[in-house]
Motif scaffolding. Sequence first.
Motif, PDB file in Angstrom:
ATOM      1  N   SER A 129      71.365  54.921  17.346  1.00  0.00           N
ATOM      2  CA  SER A 129      70.429  53.838  17.604  1.00  0.00           C
ATOM      3  C   SER A 129      70.602  53.283  19.024  1.00  0.00           C
ATOM      4  N   ARG A 130      71.856  53.099  19.454  1.00  0.00           N
ATOM      5  CA  ARG A 130      72.105  52.589  20.813  1.00  0.00           C
ATOM      6  C   ARG A 130      71.587  53.557  21.863  1.00  0.00           C
ATOM      7  N   ALA A 131      71.806  54.838  21.644  1.00  0.00           N
ATOM      8  CA  ALA A 131      71.354  55.841  22.621  1.00  0.00           C
ATOM      9  C   ALA A 131      69.830  55.817  22.741  1.00  0.00           C
ATOM     10  N   VAL A 132      69.142  55.633  21.627  1.00  0.00           N
ATOM     11  CA  VAL A 132      67.674  55.592  21.656  1.00  0.00           C
ATOM     12  C   VAL A 132      67.204  54.338  22.382  1.00  0.00           C
ATOM     13  N   ARG A 133      67.866  53.216  22.127  1.00  0.00           N
ATOM     14  CA  ARG A 133      67.448  51.965  22.762  1.00  0.00           C
ATOM     15  C   ARG A 133      67.458  52.045  24.279  1.00  0.00           C
ATOM     16  N   GLU A 134      68.350  52.836  24.814  1.00  0.00           N
ATOM     17  CA  GLU A 134      68.427  52.954  26.286  1.00  0.00           C
ATOM     18  C   GLU A 134      67.182  53.619  26.868  1.00  0.00           C
ATOM     19  N   ARG A 135      66.372  54.256  26.007  1.00  0.00           N
ATOM     20  CA  ARG A 135      65.177  54.934  26.492  1.00  0.00           C
ATOM     21  C   ARG A 135      63.900  54.146  26.226  1.00  0.00           C
ATOM     22  N   LEU A 136      64.022  52.919  25.681  1.00  0.00           N
ATOM     23  CA  LEU A 136      62.807  52.212  25.247  1.00  0.00           C
ATOM     24  C   LEU A 136      61.913  51.771  26.407  1.00  0.00           C
ATOM     25  N   SER A 137      62.494  51.444  27.552  1.00  0.00           N
ATOM     26  CA  SER A 137      61.651  51.056  28.696  1.00  0.00           C
ATOM     27  C   SER A 137      60.782  52.235  29.118  1.00  0.00           C
ATOM     28  N   GLU A 138      61.410  53.401  29.170  1.00  0.00           N
ATOM     29  CA  GLU A 138      60.671  54.604  29.522  1.00  0.00           C
ATOM     30  C   GLU A 138      59.618  54.905  28.456  1.00  0.00           C
ATOM     31  N   LEU A 139      59.990  54.694  27.191  1.00  0.00           N
ATOM     32  CA  LEU A 139      59.061  54.956  26.100  1.00  0.00           C
ATOM     33  C   LEU A 139      57.820  54.061  26.205  1.00  0.00           C
ATOM     34  N   ARG A 140      58.028  52.767  26.436  1.00  0.00           N
ATOM     35  CA  ARG A 140      56.897  51.840  26.580  1.00  0.00           C
ATOM     36  C   ARG A 140      55.957  52.299  27.695  1.00  0.00           C
ATOM     37  N   ALA A 141      56.532  52.603  28.855  1.00  0.00           N
ATOM     38  CA  ALA A 141      55.713  52.946  30.024  1.00  0.00           C
ATOM     39  C   ALA A 141      54.935  54.241  29.781  1.00  0.00           C
ATOM     40  N   TYR A 142      55.608  55.235  29.238  1.00  0.00           N
ATOM     41  CA  TYR A 142      54.943  56.517  29.023  1.00  0.00           C
ATOM     42  C   TYR A 142      53.890  56.397  27.924  1.00  0.00           C
ATOM     43  N   CYS A 143      54.191  55.615  26.888  1.00  0.00           N
ATOM     44  CA  CYS A 143      53.233  55.416  25.801  1.00  0.00           C
ATOM     45  C   CYS A 143      51.962  54.771  26.341  1.00  0.00           C
ATOM     46  N   ARG A 144      52.112  53.728  27.172  1.00  0.00           N
ATOM     47  CA  ARG A 144      50.923  53.076  27.760  1.00  0.00           C
ATOM     48  C   ARG A 144      50.112  54.076  28.580  1.00  0.00           C
ATOM     49  N   SER A 145      50.814  54.872  29.387  1.00  0.00           N
ATOM     50  CA  SER A 145      50.077  55.795  30.264  1.00  0.00           C
ATOM     51  C   SER A 145      49.316  56.834  29.437  1.00  0.00           C
ATOM     52  N   ARG A 146      49.916  57.328  28.375  1.00  0.00           N
ATOM     53  CA  ARG A 146      49.238  58.328  27.548  1.00  0.00           C
ATOM     54  C   ARG A 146      48.064  57.708  26.788  1.00  0.00           C
ATOM     55  N   LEU A 147      48.234  56.480  26.305  1.00  0.00           N
ATOM     56  CA  LEU A 147      47.165  55.860  25.513  1.00  0.00           C
ATOM     57  C   LEU A 147      45.992  55.425  26.376  1.00  0.00           C
ATOM     58  N   LEU A 148      46.237  55.173  27.668  1.00  0.00           N
ATOM     59  CA  LEU A 148      45.122  54.913  28.590  1.00  0.00           C
ATOM     60  C   LEU A 148      44.150  56.083  28.561  1.00  0.00           C
ATOM     61  N   GLY A 149      44.697  57.279  28.412  1.00  0.00           N
ATOM     62  CA  GLY A 149      43.871  58.487  28.378  1.00  0.00           C
ATOM     63  C   GLY A 149      42.984  58.565  27.150  1.00  0.00           C
ATOM     64  N   LEU A 150      43.308  57.793  26.133  1.00  0.00           N
ATOM     65  CA  LEU A 150      42.456  57.728  24.931  1.00  0.00           C
ATOM     66  C   LEU A 150      41.577  56.484  24.936  1.00  0.00           C
ATOM     67  N   GLY A 151      41.548  55.781  26.059  1.00  0.00           N
ATOM     68  CA  GLY A 151      40.655  54.632  26.174  1.00  0.00           C
ATOM     69  C   GLY A 151      41.268  53.314  25.754  1.00  0.00           C
ATOM     70  N   LEU A 152      42.561  53.312  25.394  1.00  0.00           N
ATOM     71  CA  LEU A 152      43.198  52.043  25.047  1.00  0.00           C
ATOM     72  C   LEU A 152      43.583  51.304  26.322  1.00  0.00           C
ATOM     73  N   SER A 153      43.759  49.993  26.203  1.00  0.00           N
ATOM     74  CA  SER A 153      44.170  49.178  27.335  1.00  0.00           C
ATOM     75  C   SER A 153      45.625  48.779  27.183  1.00  0.00           C
ATOM     76  N   GLU A 154      46.276  48.638  28.324  1.00  0.00           N
ATOM     77  CA  GLU A 154      47.640  48.111  28.288  1.00  0.00           C
ATOM     78  C   GLU A 154      47.587  46.650  27.887  1.00  0.00           C
ATOM     79  N   PHE A 155      48.692  46.160  27.390  1.00  0.00           N
ATOM     80  CA  PHE A 155      48.813  44.746  27.085  1.00  0.00           C
ATOM     81  C   PHE A 155      50.050  44.249  27.807  1.00  0.00           C
ATOM     82  N   ARG A 156      49.897  43.237  28.627  1.00  0.00           N
ATOM     83  CA  ARG A 156      51.074  42.693  29.341  1.00  0.00           C
ATOM     84  C   ARG A 156      51.146  41.200  29.141  1.00  0.00           C
TER      85      ARG A 156
END
Lengths: 156, 156
Positions: A129-156
Amino acid sequence: VRTGVRRPGCPLCEGFGGELIARDDRLRVVLIDEPLHPGFLRVIWHDHVAEMGELSRAERDHVMAVVFETEAVLRTVLSPDKINLASLGNAVPHLHWHVIARWHDDAQFPASVWSVAADRDPQVGLARSRAVRERLSELRAYCRSRLLGLGLSEFR
Amino acid sequence: VRTGVRRPGCPLCEGFGGELIARDDRLRVVLIDEPLHPGFLRVIWHDHVAEMGELSRAERDHVMAVVFETEAVLRTVLSPDKINLASLGNAVPHLHWHVIARWHDDAQFPASVWSVAADRDPQVGLARSRAVRERLSELRAYCRSRLLGLGLSEFR
């Protein structure tokens, strides 16, 4: 966010249901703060609908396109041993999909995340669980970028 | 049945994985003999593939069309309180979808079918299970007729 069917008392009508990552007028993607399973996204339909079968075909296609995009995000960023996809809704009958990264050494593998924890040293699951948590910032950013491609908007 | 990727020792490569209801060259639909949850269909990909993300978009679309058709079959014949959809594959990493009819008085509601049984009189869950079993002939026949519409063939 489309203002559609809302049900008083439903946690997914009254709240986002997690950390909002992206959304469009039909659905949203949230990151779940689940201590033992941090690589956990949910795709939540905004309206209070119980079953996939209550959506139109186009709506179902959109939901699944977003579900499979979040699966791809988890696989790319986290390289899990397995992906779990599920739409249950027994406790909260408001349409949502669980998209969960799993590892052989997580707290419950090979059981479901809804099962009793595996009979093993809890420190092993916590280390994963700790090892995965260290990747969450990258996960958020990449998830937003991929979902933009499906027409979703980022939320900040 | 397409003769594609098979893995020795995999129960879904070496067997049908349930009572075969219908199939095409890519996938099959089986009825599961689960004592406490008899309204239980599975959609199983023939080839030994672990994740939806390993399929092409057209293949994913086909799988989900069949999953949602089986959902519609369960809802029409059994009128359950909830449908559960899940693709986990932690124990058997060969792509399959669980499509499960659930009732408020089944043995585990609102928990998942992979959870510890609900703390209630087991006779109640058994009574529900018996009532569902009486509809299985109708379920098989209606499921075959609906899946013919998606190009699957009956299996007799």
